[in-house]
Design a protein around this motif. Structure first.
Motif, PDB file in Angstrom:
ATOM      1  N   ASN A 147      51.117 -86.849 -69.329  1.00  0.00           N
ATOM      2  CA  ASN A 147      52.071 -86.426 -70.356  1.00  0.00           C
ATOM      3  C   ASN A 147      51.992 -84.913 -70.550  1.00  0.00           C
ATOM      4  N   VAL A 148      53.145 -84.264 -70.504  1.00  0.00           N
ATOM      5  CA  VAL A 148      53.208 -82.814 -70.704  1.00  0.00           C
ATOM      6  C   VAL A 148      54.387 -82.500 -71.609  1.00  0.00           C
ATOM      7  N   GLY A 149      54.095 -81.926 -72.779  1.00  0.00           N
ATOM      8  CA  GLY A 149      55.138 -81.435 -73.667  1.00  0.00           C
ATOM      9  C   GLY A 149      55.078 -79.927 -73.748  1.00  0.00           C
ATOM     10  N   PRO A 150      56.018 -79.306 -74.439  1.00  0.00           N
ATOM     11  CA  PRO A 150      56.063 -77.835 -74.494  1.00  0.00           C
ATOM     12  C   PRO A 150      54.831 -77.207 -75.109  1.00  0.00           C
ATOM     13  N   CYS A 151      54.137 -77.928 -76.007  1.00  0.00           N
ATOM     14  CA  CYS A 151      52.949 -77.352 -76.629  1.00  0.00           C
ATOM     15  C   CYS A 151      51.771 -77.250 -75.671  1.00  0.00           C
ATOM     16  N   TRP A 152      51.902 -77.807 -74.463  1.00  0.00           N
ATOM     17  CA  TRP A 152      50.862 -77.572 -73.465  1.00  0.00           C
ATOM     18  C   TRP A 152      50.714 -76.071 -73.251  1.00  0.00           C
ATOM     19  N   PHE A 153      51.841 -75.385 -73.238  1.00  0.00           N
ATOM     20  CA  PHE A 153      51.872 -73.942 -72.983  1.00  0.00           C
ATOM     21  C   PHE A 153      51.847 -73.233 -74.329  1.00  0.00           C
ATOM     22  N   PHE A 154      50.654 -73.168 -74.898  1.00  0.00           N
ATOM     23  CA  PHE A 154      50.457 -72.815 -76.290  1.00  0.00           C
ATOM     24  C   PHE A 154      51.094 -71.475 -76.683  1.00  0.00           C
ATOM     25  N   PRO A 155      50.815 -70.368 -75.975  1.00  0.00           N
ATOM     26  CA  PRO A 155      51.436 -69.104 -76.386  1.00  0.00           C
ATOM     27  C   PRO A 155      52.958 -69.123 -76.286  1.00  0.00           C
ATOM     28  N   ALA A 156      53.497 -69.798 -75.257  1.00  0.00           N
ATOM     29  CA  ALA A 156      54.953 -69.871 -75.117  1.00  0.00           C
ATOM     30  C   ALA A 156      55.564 -70.646 -76.279  1.00  0.00           C
ATOM     31  N   ALA A 157      55.005 -71.810 -76.588  1.00  0.00           N
ATOM     32  CA  ALA A 157      55.559 -72.644 -77.654  1.00  0.00           C
ATOM     33  C   ALA A 157      55.449 -71.959 -79.008  1.00  0.00           C
ATOM     34  N   THR A 158      54.304 -71.349 -79.287  1.00  0.00           N
ATOM     35  CA  THR A 158      54.148 -70.703 -80.588  1.00  0.00           C
ATOM     36  C   THR A 158      55.015 -69.451 -80.712  1.00  0.00           C
ATOM     37  N   SER A 159      55.277 -68.786 -79.602  1.00  0.00           N
ATOM     38  CA  SER A 159      56.162 -67.618 -79.670  1.00  0.00           C
ATOM     39  C   SER A 159      57.589 -68.038 -79.992  1.00  0.00           C
ATOM     40  N   VAL A 160      58.011 -69.187 -79.458  1.00  0.00           N
ATOM     41  CA  VAL A 160      59.349 -69.698 -79.735  1.00  0.00           C
ATOM     42  C   VAL A 160      59.469 -70.160 -81.183  1.00  0.00           C
ATOM     43  N   VAL A 161      58.491 -70.917 -81.633  1.00  0.00           N
ATOM     44  CA  VAL A 161      58.573 -71.544 -82.952  1.00  0.00           C
ATOM     45  C   VAL A 161      58.303 -70.544 -84.078  1.00  0.00           C
ATOM     46  N   PHE A 162      57.298 -69.694 -83.889  1.00  0.00           N
ATOM     47  CA  PHE A 162      56.854 -68.836 -84.993  1.00  0.00           C
ATOM     48  C   PHE A 162      57.237 -67.368 -84.804  1.00  0.00           C
ATOM     49  N   ASP A 163      58.034 -67.071 -83.796  1.00  0.00           N
ATOM     50  CA  ASP A 163      58.480 -65.689 -83.557  1.00  0.00           C
ATOM     51  C   ASP A 163      57.305 -64.732 -83.351  1.00  0.00           C
ATOM     52  N   LEU A 164      56.276 -65.198 -82.670  1.00  0.00           N
ATOM     53  CA  LEU A 164      55.100 -64.365 -82.437  1.00  0.00           C
ATOM     54  C   LEU A 164      55.301 -63.477 -81.220  1.00  0.00           C
ATOM     55  N   ASP A 165      54.728 -62.280 -81.277  1.00  0.00           N
ATOM     56  CA  ASP A 165      54.724 -61.470 -80.064  1.00  0.00           C
ATOM     57  C   ASP A 165      53.641 -61.996 -79.136  1.00  0.00           C
ATOM     58  N   ASP A 166      53.649 -61.511 -77.899  1.00  0.00           N
ATOM     59  CA  ASP A 166      52.733 -62.054 -76.895  1.00  0.00           C
ATOM     60  C   ASP A 166      51.272 -61.842 -77.279  1.00  0.00           C
ATOM     61  N   GLU A 167      50.966 -60.707 -77.888  1.00  0.00           N
ATOM     62  CA  GLU A 167      49.582 -60.418 -78.258  1.00  0.00           C
ATOM     63  C   GLU A 167      49.071 -61.399 -79.306  1.00  0.00           C
ATOM     64  N   THR A 168      49.886 -61.656 -80.331  1.00  0.00           N
ATOM     65  CA  THR A 168      49.464 -62.570 -81.390  1.00  0.00           C
ATOM     66  C   THR A 168      49.384 -64.003 -80.872  1.00  0.00           C
ATOM     67  N   GLY A 169      50.366 -64.394 -80.047  1.00  0.00           N
ATOM     68  CA  GLY A 169      50.330 -65.728 -79.461  1.00  0.00           C
ATOM     69  C   GLY A 169      49.094 -65.928 -78.608  1.00  0.00           C
ATOM     70  N   GLY A 170      48.740 -64.914 -77.853  1.00  0.00           N
ATOM     71  CA  GLY A 170      47.539 -65.001 -77.029  1.00  0.00           C
ATOM     72  C   GLY A 170      46.273 -65.071 -77.856  1.00  0.00           C
ATOM     73  N   MET A 171      46.249 -64.332 -78.963  1.00  0.00           N
ATOM     74  CA  MET A 171      45.087 -64.360 -79.848  1.00  0.00           C
ATOM     75  C   MET A 171      44.894 -65.759 -80.443  1.00  0.00           C
ATOM     76  N   LEU A 172      45.988 -66.390 -80.866  1.00  0.00           N
ATOM     77  CA  LEU A 172      45.886 -67.756 -81.382  1.00  0.00           C
ATOM     78  C   LEU A 172      45.409 -68.718 -80.308  1.00  0.00           C
ATOM     79  N   ASP A 173      45.864 -68.503 -79.090  1.00  0.00           N
ATOM     80  CA  ASP A 173      45.450 -69.343 -77.968  1.00  0.00           C
ATOM     81  C   ASP A 173      43.945 -69.251 -77.765  1.00  0.00           C
ATOM     82  N   GLU A 174      43.399 -68.047 -77.911  1.00  0.00           N
ATOM     83  CA  GLU A 174      41.961 -67.864 -77.765  1.00  0.00           C
ATOM     84  C   GLU A 174      41.198 -68.605 -78.860  1.00  0.00           C
TER      85      GLU A 174
END
Length: 249
Positions: A147-174
């Protein structure tokens, strides 16, 4: 050919999710109520069963148990899953269990000693939302990612949903993958993830690789997992980013 039940998934969670989750296809959020159409939401949906352990049982009988020289924390979690794990086709139960797990792991009391002052309580809510949905992803014992949903790709999904820039999305991923970067948090994570039938693993070496994470069963083939992930991730990451809202919109 095996036919997988793709009936609509509906769950009422204790707290409201961000309505911007509606930007992704196949998911509809109305406060605490989440509705998912598997046919639209998932990139791959080969399994509609998950292994879970009652979260209240994990809280009362596992979280406070310490490892010993004879039984490491991973063994404690594995034995607990063996003794109490149940297979379920109730996706709402999986999501409810996951929300309990991640409300515990990403609780605000950790902010003071995280060592990342840029992480806020609002960021923790984003982590709870996304990680809860990620619990529907699944890896089989042979390493096949079923099973693979969009949230597998955590920085991509959070950038779409929460309007995060790449740096912040990556920080959350860490923070999501890193278990708060210390051994105490890692041990806490291993015990808590027993409720979702396994341990949190991820395919990436670093944030830019964006290979995602999933709760995999103990004993799953990580070699096959890595190879399967490498084949599909690029195209699906692109599809997630396609839903990003631009300033003009």
């Amino acid at each position: 050919m095996t036919t997988i039940d793709t009936a609509t998934i509906t769950v009422e969670l204790p707290d409201a999710f961000d309505p911007r989750w509606n930007r992704l296809p196949g998911i509809q959020v109305d406060s605490q109520r989440i509705t998912i159409d598997p046919a639209e939401y998932f990139f791959r949906f080969d399994s509609n069963t998950w292994l879970v352990v009652d979260w209240e049982l994990v809280k009362t009988q596992l979280l406070d148990v310490d490892e010993t020289t004879e039984s490491a924390v991973e063994q404690l979690a594995l034995d607990f899953i063996k003794n109490h794990g149940e297979s379920t086709s109730d996706a709402a139960r999986v999501l409810t269990t996951a929300y309990g797990v991640y409300s515990y792991l990403f609780r605000e009391e950790h902010l003071a000693d995280l060592g990342l002052p840029q992480i806020t309580a609002d960021h923790l809510r984003m982590l709870r939302d996304a990680a809860t949905l990620m619990a529907l992803n699944k890896v089989e014992l042979d390493g096949h990612i079923s099973n693979v949903g969009p949230c597998w790709f955590f920085p991509a999904a959070t950038s779409v949903v929460f309007d995060l820039d790449d740096e912040t999305g990556g920080m959350l991923d860490e923070v999501y993958h890193g278990g708060w970067f210390n051994e105490h948090r890692r041990i806490e994570s291993i015990k808590a993830h027993a409720a979702l039938g396994g341990r949190l693993v991820h395919g990436c070496q670093s944030v830019p690789d964006q290979s995602g994470g999933v709760v995999a069963p103990y004993g799953a083939s990580m070699a096959n997992f890595r190879d399967d992930l490498a084949e599909f991730k690029a195209g699906w990451i692109e599809q997630v980013y396609a839903h990003r809202v631009t300033a003009a919109e």
